[in-house]
Each structure stands twice: as structure tokens, then as C-alpha cells.
Design a protein around this motif. Structure first.
Motif, PDB file in Angstrom:
ATOM      1  N   GLY A 125       0.758  -1.193   0.151  1.00 47.32           N
ATOM      2  CA  GLY A 125       0.033   0.063  -0.065  1.00 47.32           C
ATOM      3  C   GLY A 125       0.546   1.525   0.185  1.00 47.32           C
ATOM      4  O   GLY A 125       0.515   2.307  -0.511  1.00 47.32           O
ATOM      5  N   ARG A 133      -1.451   2.413  -7.508  1.00 50.72           N
ATOM      6  CA  ARG A 133      -2.833   2.730  -7.374  1.00 50.72           C
ATOM      7  C   ARG A 133      -3.553   3.003  -8.549  1.00 50.72           C
ATOM      8  O   ARG A 133      -4.695   2.578  -8.594  1.00 50.72           O
ATOM      9  CB  ARG A 133      -3.287   3.933  -6.197  1.00 50.72           C
ATOM     10  N   THR A 150      -1.691   4.025   2.410  1.00 50.05           N
ATOM     11  CA  THR A 150      -1.261   4.688   1.400  1.00 50.05           C
ATOM     12  C   THR A 150       0.187   5.538   1.724  1.00 50.05           C
ATOM     13  O   THR A 150       0.740   6.000   0.916  1.00 50.05           O
ATOM     14  CB  THR A 150      -2.016   5.689   0.647  1.00 50.05           C
TER      15      THR A 150
END
Length: 472
Positions: A125, A133, A150
């Protein structure tokens, strides 16, 4: 023959078979049939205009994180290519903790890998960056990335009650935000979660409850008690686990009352009375009614009740300290009672019970429940006394990495001792030592002995030491 008629003729022949309805012309075989069908399909599609004009694909947002160094990226490529593949998680975890992102050419292979291995997803992530992403938005198989963390969490000192991250962030970012707030101000974190609780997904509710384990206090009890009525079993179990760690909670008192009905001391032995039923009140408190295959229901209920009873109840109830209780004769159902105590020691993070139970039955989970410095000495002592077998490997799996000098020395000496008698039996221990010992000790390991297994450990430690330096 018209195009449609030709197609219908091909379909009819395919349905009944070329042996019953041969195609006209030479070479009327199955291969010819498939070839004609392919040509016909291509003719029909050629020149077809799209029903609606296509929309151009949006470009990925600019990257904000620094990329890993070229050397670090090349080492990751080597790991993915099969060189020390068991170090993949350590590389990813280290790089993510330092806020790096991956080179774009490494993303597809890692995302494919994470589609099968959920354990590395939280690291990706952070590492995938905006490019990752963007790719995940184009490929449903990589969609899991859109719910992961993120970025690296900043320390929270003064944040608004409802932040932008909590309102719009991914599940992973919201979990990190809640955790940071919980560490800074436990009450505010609980209030933030309470405000949005009914809107959260079941998976998020369970994950957010786990965060409340930090800074757990009696003030959390009303919220956790209400969570016992949640529709999702994982949420109820998580709430019950946390309440079990609060000795004065209502759940703890209910479990203590049950323990008094099930267990007592008679003539110096522990005697057990099995529960006769698992009612709704027991299920609400985290006792699962359905037993695993091969386990009796009533003994299963007993084991779970013992596991959720506060450990300080037993010395008061049975009149003995933990050391004596663990070694007392239990007339019947001793395995279930002790298994419940093991689960309770791990769940309640009780070092006294964990240490005594480990001396009785060395289990990796009990070792992991001990403070870090105690883990090192207990594990080293076990290595010195125990032979090389599967239990030794499993116990060492419970010792937190990196291993310091005490445990490292004990393990390396064990390798030297065994290399003279059973060198073929050292494979897993050698790998584990190379993966868990502090890599800064590679020089010490290399000078310790010229035995090949020791040199193998030293080489793996040097590999890790170089790997971590490249990620600085």
C-alpha cells in the motif's frame, strides 16, 4: 453463400460433428472447421465501429514519495527471481517503514504476487505509490491495493475530531489514523470510532476494535460491552478478547462465576464439571457453540470459558500459585484446562503464567507473550537443553527478530554441535538463524567456525546487512 448462412452451416457442423456432417471441400476436419470459424469471426469484426467513442485513460498522479535506490531495486529483483525468496517480506516491510516507493517496472510482478499472498499487501500500500494505485484501478485483480495504507503515519499531537483521512481515506489509512490517535489520546480515538460505528463495514469494525487494544482501560468497557451484540462474529470475538484483558469488566466477572461452577479442588486434585449447554449468554461472551471436528462440544465450551477467565481468578479460586496449579493433578479434562490457560496467558499477555506454562509445555505463542529481554534468555536456555527437532524450530519462531547476542550464540553453537553428527538435519535451523539473527553480527558468525552451515548463516546475514544498508 451469404455470410450468415455460412456461419449457420459452421455452427450446425460443430454441433453434430464433422464425421456426421462433413464440410464441403478438401480437408474437412475439425482443424478446418476451427480455421474457417476464425476467419469468419475476423471478417465480421473487421472495420466495425465502436458503439460509443472511448474515453482516454486518466494518467497516474505525480509521485510524492522517494523511490528506492537502484541497488535496492536490483536486490528486490534478485529476491523475486529466486535468490533468498524468504527475505521478501523483510525487504518490503523495511522499505515501506521508511516511506519509499518501488520502481514502476517491479509493480506488476509484486501486485500479482500479493494477489496470492495477503500478508505482503499492507507493505505494498505504501510502496506502490500513485502509479501502483493507478494500475490497481485498471486491473480488478489488483483492486485490494485501493484499501491498503497509502503512506507512513505521522505522529498525531493535535488533530481535528474528524479528519480528512478518517472521512475519505482507505481502510488502511483510517486504521493507521485511529491507531495514532489512540496512542496520543485514547478517549478521543474511542469517541471518533463511536461516532461512525454504525456506518462502518463489518471488516472495518473488527479491524478498528483491534486498535483499541492500545491504551485499553475500564473507560472502554461500555463501548466494548455494546459491541458484544454486533451482527458479525469476528467483531463480537474481538470485543470479548479485549474485555477479557480488563480484569474488572462485567465479562470477566461473568467468566469468573462460570469458572467457579466448572472447576474446584478436592483432596488435593483439581476436579472439573463440564458445562451442560452453551446458552446465548455464553455465546455473547465469545464462547463458540460449534466445536471443531473431532472435539467434544462440552469440553470445547470448557476450554473457551477457561481461556476467557481472568488468570488472577485461579489462585483465589483454587488456593494455589500458578506454578503449583499448572503441575497439579487434574482428574479429568486436564488437557482442556491447560489449553485454556495457555490461550488466556497469550490473550491477557501475562508474563508470569506464560513463563510457567512454557516450562511445562514449550509453545511458541507462550514465548512470544514474554517481554523481549525475557524471550531472549528463555529461548536461549531452551536451545541449549533441547535437541534439534520440529519443536525447537517452532519455538524459535516465537522469538521476536532480530535475535540478539545471547540467543544468536546459543543457536550458532547448536548448529556447530549438530554439524558434526547430523549435517543433513540443519537446513531449516540454518535458514532461520540467517533470517532472524541481527545482521550486524555477520562478522561474529563468520569468525565463529569454518563449518559450512555456519558460513552459510554468515553469508545470509551479510546479504541482509547489505540489503538493509541499501534501504537507508
Amino acid at each position: 453463400m451469404s455470410t450468415s448462412a455460412e456461419w449457420e452451416d459452421l455452427v450446425s457442423t460443430a454441433l453434430v460433428g464433422t464425421d456426421r456432417r462433413p464440410l464441403p471441400g478438401p480437408g474437412a476436419s475439425e482443424v478446418e472447421l476451427l480455421g474457417r470459424a476464425a476467419v469468419h469471426t475476423l471478417r465480421m469484426r473487421a472495420g466495425r465501429r465502436p458503439v460509443a467513442p472511448g474515453e482516454p485513460t486518466a494518467v497516474a498522479a505525480p509521485e510524492e514519495q522517494p523511490a528506492v535506490s537502484r541497488a535496492a531495486g536490483e536486490r528486490l529483483a534478485r529476491i523475486l527471481g529466486g535468490e533468498q525468496p524468504r527475505l521478501l517480506t523483510e525487504w518490503l516491510e523495511t522499505a515501506a517503514a521508511r516511506g519509499y516507493r518501488l520502481s514502476p517496472h517491479l509493480l506488476p510482478e509484486l501486485l500479482d504476487h500479493a494477489a496470492k499472498d495477503r500478508s505482503i499487501r499492507p507493505h505494498l500500500g505504501v510502496l506502490a505509490g500513485n502509479r501502483g494505485r493507478w494500475l490497481a484501478g485498471l486491473n480488478p485483480a489488483w483492486g485490494f491495493l485501493l484499501e491498503e495504507v497509502t503512506g507512513v503515519a505521522d505522529e498525531i499531537s493535535d488533530v481535528p475530531e474528524v479528519s480528512e483521512v478518517w472521512e475519505f481515506g482507505t481502510s488502511g489509512d483510517r486504521r493507521v489514523h485511529l491507531g495514532a490517535l489512540r496512542a496520543a489520546d485514547p478517549a478521543r480515538a474511542r469517541e471518533l470510532l463511536t461516532a461512525t460505528w454504525e456506518k462502518e463495514t463489518p471488516d472495518d469494525r473488527a479491524a478498528f476494535l483491534e486498535v483499541l487494544g492500545t491504551g485499553l482501560s475500564p473507560d472502554d468497557e461500555p463501548f466494548l460491552e455494546a459491541a458484544l451484540d454486533d451482527r458479525r462474529r469476528e467483531v463480537r470475538n474481538q470485543a470479548a478478547d479485549l474485555l477479557t484483558r480488563l480484569p474488572g469488566s462485567r465479562l470477566a466477572l461473568r467468566m469468573a462465576e462460570r469458572a467457579a461452577r466448572y472447576v474446584n479442588v478436592l483432596n488435593g486434585d483439581i476436579h472439573v464439571t463440564l458445562p451442560t449447554a452453551c446458552d446465548s449468554a455464553m455465546e455473547r461472551d465469545g464462547i463458540r457453540a460449534k466445536a471443531p471436528r473431532g472435539t467434544g462440544e462440552r469440553s470445547w465450551w470448557l476450554q473457551q470459558a477457561v481461556a476467557r477467565t481472568p488468570l488472577d481468578v485461579w489462585p483465589r479460586l483454587l488456593g494455589r500459585p500458578p506454578r503449583e496449579l499448572i503441575r497439579m493433578k487434574i482428574a479429568d479434562w486436564g488437557r482442556e484446562i491447560r489449553a485454556g490457560w495457555v490461550r488466556a496467558a497469550v490473550l491477557q499477555e501475562d508474563p508470569e503464567w506464560a513463563l510457567e506454562l512454557f516450562a511445562w509445555d514449550p509453545i511458541a505463542d507462550l514465548l512470544a507473550a514474554l517481554p523481549r529481554d525475557k524471550q531472549e534468555t528463555v529461548a536461549a536456555d531452551f536451545v541449549r537443553r533441547h535437541g534439534l527437532d520440529g519443536q525447537l524450530i517452532m519455538v524459535l519462531g516465537g522469538a521476536a527478530a532480530p535475535w540478539g547476542p545471547t540467543l544468536a550464540t546459543a543457536v550458532l553453537q547448536k548448529i556447530i554441535d549438530v554439524s558434526g553428527t547430523q549435517p543433513w538435519n540443519l537446513g531449516e535451523l540454518t535458514k532461520l538463524a540467517g533470517e532472524r539473527i541481527d545482521p550486524a553480527l555477520h562478522g561474529v558468525a563468520g569468525r565463529l567456525s569454518p563449518e559450512p552451515p555456519i558460513q552459510e548463516v554468515a553469508a545470509l546475514l551479510r546479504f541482509r546487512d547489505d540489503m538493509l544498508r541499501e534501504l537507508q
